[in-house]
Design an enzyme around this catalytic site. Sequence first.
Site, PDB file in Angstrom:
ATOM      1  N   ASP A   1       0.857  -1.183   0.000  1.00  0.00           N
ATOM      2  CA  ASP A   1       0.000   0.000   0.000  1.00  0.00           C
ATOM      3  C   ASP A   1       0.891   1.229   0.000  1.00  0.00           C
ATOM      4  OD1 ASP A   1      -2.381  -1.432   0.028  1.00  0.00           O
ATOM      5  OD2 ASP A   1      -2.576  -1.377   2.205  1.00  0.00           O
TER       6      ASP A   1
ATOM      7  N   ASP B   1      -6.930  -1.598  -4.399  1.00  0.00           N
ATOM      8  CA  ASP B   1      -7.923  -1.193  -3.400  1.00  0.00           C
ATOM      9  C   ASP B   1      -8.875  -0.145  -3.971  1.00  0.00           C
ATOM     10  OD1 ASP B   1      -6.577  -2.837  -1.577  1.00  0.00           O
ATOM     11  OD2 ASP B   1      -5.411  -1.177  -0.754  1.00  0.00           O
TER      12      ASP B   1
END
Length: 177
Positions: A122, A140
Site C-alpha cells: 500500500d 484497493d
Amino acid sequence: MRLHYRSLALGLFTASVTFLLDQLSKHWILFDFKLPEKGSVAICPGLNFTMVWNHAITFGMFGGAGSAGRVIFSTVSLAIVSALMVWIARTPRLLIAGLAGAITGGAVGNVLDRLRYGAVVDFIHAHAFGWSWYVFNVADAAIVCSVIALILDSLYRERHHPTGDETRTVERSAGDR
C-alpha cells in the site's frame, strides 16, 4: 445457465487491465521510486506516497492473524474471485461485468502481493485538514470504487426498474382503492 460471452470478455479485459495497472504501480513504487527506503514522500498537498506493508485486510481488519492470515486471506479472496467470475459470465449487463472485473483484477493483485511479499503493498495516502485516509493501492481503489458503483446501480435499478412482483403489488394496491 446461459453464458454471456461479451460480458465475460469485458470482465476479463477489465480484470486484466486492473491487475496490470496495480502490479506495474507497485513494481514502480518498490523498485524504481524505492519508496521503502524513503518511507513517505509528499507528492502534492493532500497526497503522499507512504510505504505500508499491509498484513491485514481492508482498513487493517484482522491484522492479528499472523502468518496464517496470508493463506486465509488469499484463499478467501480467490473464492470470491471464483464467484465473481461466475457472475461476470452470467450477467447480460456489461456495466456489471466491467465492475466485477475490476474487483476481480484488484483482488488477484492483492493476493499476488500476499504470496510474493507476505503482505499487500500500500502506498497512496490521501489527507487534508487534519483528516487522513487509510493508505491504499490501485487494486484497493478499483475494488472500493467498483463496489460503490455496484451499490449505486442496484439502488437505481430498484427505484427505477421494479421487478414484476413489485409492479403487481403496486397495481393491486391501486386497484383496491
